[in-house]
Design a protein around this motif. Structure first.
Motif: not given
Length: 274
Positions: A143-153, A215-227
């Motif tokens: 999941v990517l954070s773009r402008g504070g919104k969660a964008i599913p990758m 510049t509007d992209v701040d965070v990328l999260i990768l996680a298993s389904d445990g999250v």
């Protein structure tokens, strides 16, 4: 690049961090073993590598089932196989597709019956801090954070959503035993590496998405389904964005999943771009 198997399999928790040479991009990861009696089956990759004049960020979560041999193999080989593709710099998508297929074939043809078990995979490659390529097989998610919104990758590959493909290959989807849809009553994902006994009914080709890192992209999260079993994309992004240190952010996500009584192995990588 640490994992429970690498550190002896005894620690209930694993965590670490790193940064790019320029120092702008940073990553942190946290993993914790679930309540099952088997060894930890989640593995990860989080590193920066220099390839010629390019810097690549390589991040992945591999969630194994029926043993830890397939996710361990992926941790060791999948990114290397992607970079071995001659057209990687001109056609990353084709290279990722080819490497996923070749890696799965290597697992299935292994003489030590490596392919008896299986694994999901979500991989992310950041090229020079500016271009992101994400691929996934199974239900580990990016999941990517773009402008504070969660964008599913990524899109979760679940038996019900890919029932047609499974049935066309001669398989079936059943909620028995239990209440989770499973391929042939056994596997709760419709795409995976390995799983030799089910392979005629499974896919292992990834879905691939790309994105520019502005510049509007701040965070990328990768996680298993445990999250993801206990947390929405938006909730995860909200937690990760508020914590500047990505290692602390990844630990907070894991702790929150535990607080919400996730019973599975839990693994998480957080990449902060700025």
């Amino acid at each position: 690049m640490a994992c429970f198997k690498c550190v002896g399999g005894q620690s209930p928790y694993d965590s670490g961090k790193g940064k790019s040479r320029a120092g702008q991009m940073k990553y942190g990861y946290s993993l914790v073993k679930g309540h099952a009696s088997h060894p930890m089956e989640d593995f990860h990759v989080a590193k920066f590598v220099k390839v010629g004049e390019h810097e690549l960020g390589m991040f992945a979560i591999y969630d194994g089932h029926m043993g830890d041999s397939v996710p361990a193999y992926l941790q060791k080989h999948l990114f290397g196989n992607i970079l071995k593709e001659e057209q990687f710099w001109t056609d990353p998508m084709r290279s990722i597709l080819n490497a996923y297929e070749k890696t799965d074939q290597a697992i299935l043809s292994n003489s030590s019956n490596l392919g008896r078990g299986g694994s999901t995979a979500v991989t992310a490659i950041v090229i020079n801090g500016r271009r992101l390529w994400v691929a996934n097989v199974g239900d580990s998610r990016a999941v990517l954070s773009r402008g504070g919104k969660a964008i599913p990758m990524t899109v979760d590959h679940e038996p019900n959503t890919e029932r047609g493909s499974i049935e066309n290959k001669g398989g079936f989807v059943s909620n028995m035993p239990g209440d989770v849809p499973r391929v042939n009553g056994q596997l709760a994902v419709s795409r995976a590496f390995g799983d030799k006994s089910l392979k005629t009914h499974l896919r292992s080709d990834p879905d691939i998405q790309e994105a520019d890192i502005g510049t509007d992209v701040d965070v990328l999260i990768l996680a298993s389904d445990g999250v993801w079993k206990v947390m929405t994309n938006e909730e995860a992004v909200d937690i990760a964005r508020k914590i500047r240190d990505p290692q602390k952010a990844s630990k907070q996500l894991v702790d929150e999943a535990l607080k919400r009584e996730s019973k599975d192995d839990i693994s998480c990588v957080v990449v902060r771009f700025h």
